[in-house]
Design a protein around this motif. Sequence first.
Motif, short mmCIF file in Angstrom:
data_model
loop_
_atom_site.label_atom_id
_atom_site.label_comp_id
_atom_site.label_asym_id
_atom_site.label_seq_id
_atom_site.Cartn_x
_atom_site.Cartn_y
_atom_site.Cartn_z
N ASP A 188 -23.03 -10.34 -22.60
CA ASP A 188 -22.87 -9.33 -23.65
C ASP A 188 -21.43 -9.21 -24.11
O ASP A 188 -21.15 -9.07 -25.31
CB ASP A 188 -23.36 -7.96 -23.16
CG ASP A 188 -24.86 -7.89 -22.97
OD1 ASP A 188 -25.59 -8.80 -23.46
OD2 ASP A 188 -25.32 -6.93 -22.32
N VAL A 189 -20.47 -9.27 -23.17
CA VAL A 189 -19.07 -9.11 -23.59
C VAL A 189 -18.59 -10.31 -24.40
O VAL A 189 -17.75 -10.17 -25.30
CB VAL A 189 -18.13 -8.85 -22.39
CG1 VAL A 189 -18.50 -7.55 -21.70
CG2 VAL A 189 -18.09 -10.01 -21.43
N LEU A 190 -19.13 -11.48 -24.12
CA LEU A 190 -18.76 -12.65 -24.92
C LEU A 190 -19.31 -12.54 -26.33
O LEU A 190 -18.63 -12.87 -27.30
CB LEU A 190 -19.27 -13.92 -24.25
CG LEU A 190 -18.60 -14.32 -22.93
CD1 LEU A 190 -19.27 -15.56 -22.36
CD2 LEU A 190 -17.12 -14.56 -23.11
N GLU A 191 -20.54 -12.07 -26.45
CA GLU A 191 -21.13 -11.89 -27.78
C GLU A 191 -20.38 -10.83 -28.58
O GLU A 191 -20.14 -10.98 -29.78
CB GLU A 191 -22.60 -11.53 -27.65
CG GLU A 191 -23.48 -12.66 -27.13
CD GLU A 191 -24.94 -12.29 -27.04
OE1 GLU A 191 -25.25 -11.07 -27.10
OE2 GLU A 191 -25.78 -13.21 -26.92
N ALA A 192 -19.98 -9.74 -27.90
CA ALA A 192 -19.26 -8.67 -28.59
C ALA A 192 -17.92 -9.14 -29.13
O ALA A 192 -17.42 -8.61 -30.14
CB ALA A 192 -19.05 -7.49 -27.64
N ALA A 193 -17.33 -10.14 -28.50
CA ALA A 193 -15.99 -10.60 -28.88
C ALA A 193 -15.96 -11.28 -30.24
O ALA A 193 -14.88 -11.42 -30.83
CB ALA A 193 -15.45 -11.56 -27.82
N VAL A 194 -17.09 -11.73 -30.73
CA VAL A 194 -17.11 -12.40 -32.04
C VAL A 194 -17.75 -11.53 -33.12
O VAL A 194 -17.75 -11.90 -34.30
CB VAL A 194 -17.85 -13.75 -31.96
CG1 VAL A 194 -17.13 -14.69 -31.00
CG2 VAL A 194 -19.30 -13.58 -31.53
N ASP A 195 -18.26 -10.37 -32.74
CA ASP A 195 -18.94 -9.50 -33.70
C ASP A 195 -17.94 -8.88 -34.67
O ASP A 195 -16.97 -8.24 -34.26
CB ASP A 195 -19.69 -8.40 -32.94
CG ASP A 195 -20.48 -7.50 -33.88
OD1 ASP A 195 -21.16 -8.03 -34.78
OD2 ASP A 195 -20.39 -6.26 -33.71
N ASN A 196 -18.14 -9.08 -35.96
CA ASN A 196 -17.35 -8.49 -37.04
C ASN A 196 -15.88 -8.91 -37.00
O ASN A 196 -15.00 -8.18 -37.44
CB ASN A 196 -17.44 -6.96 -37.01
CG ASN A 196 -16.96 -6.32 -38.30
OD1 ASN A 196 -17.28 -6.80 -39.40
ND2 ASN A 196 -16.20 -5.25 -38.20
#
Length: 211
Positions: A58-66
Motif C-alpha cells: 500500500d505504501v508503494l502504491e501511495a507514493a505514485v498517487d497524484n
Amino acid sequence: MAKLRVHNLATSLDGYAAGPGQTRQDPLGANGERLHDFFWKTRFGSGDDEGSVGLDNDVLEAAVDNIGASIMGRNMFGPVRGPWPDDSWTGWWGDEPPYRHDVFVLTHHPREPVAMKGGTTFHFVTDGIEAALALAFEAADGRDVRLNGGAATVRAYLRAGLVDEMHVPVVPLLLRGGERLLDDEVLAGYSLDRFAASAEAAHYWYVRTRP
C-alpha cells in the motif's frame, strides 16, 4: 493545494538512509540496497502477482498517487562529481527510468535537459531548492511533487519547512555509517502523524505543523 511529499525514504535502525562509499556498483553505498529489500517482496515492487499485498504494498502504491513531477539531489542522480565531463551519464535507471514525468535535479553545474524513454525528462537546476520546487510545481500542473532524495536533499527541504508530508520506513538493519536522514533540527516544525508496522518495516508518517 499541491503538496511536496516524501515517500519510502527507508532508513536503518541506526538512522542511515544510505551506507558509506557510493560507487557505480553500490548506488546506496555499502549494504545500502538492503534498505529496499522489503520493496521487492511486494506485488507493486516486484511487478509479480505473487508478490505480497498489505501495508508494504500500500505504501508503494501511495507514493505514485497524484504525483506530477519530482525532485532529487545530484548524488541520487549519479556518482559524477564536479562539472559534467560529458552527457554520457543519464542516471542509474537505464534507458527508461520509472518516473515518467519531469524530474528536477539539484546541481551546481549547468547541463541541458535529458529526455528519456517513457516520458521522463531530467532537468538540471542550479538556482537552489526553492527554484527547483517552483519549477516542479509548474510542471506538475496542479498535482503533487515528490521529493525523491537523497538524504541531504530531504534534510535541506525539511530545514526550509518546504516538505508537507514525509513517509519513512525503518527496516531491521544496522549500517553503522553512511548518510543520516533525521535529527531534532530537521524535524523542528514537524510532528508524527501516524505509525504502522508490517513484518518487514516500521512505517512513520510526519506532517508539517508550522505554516
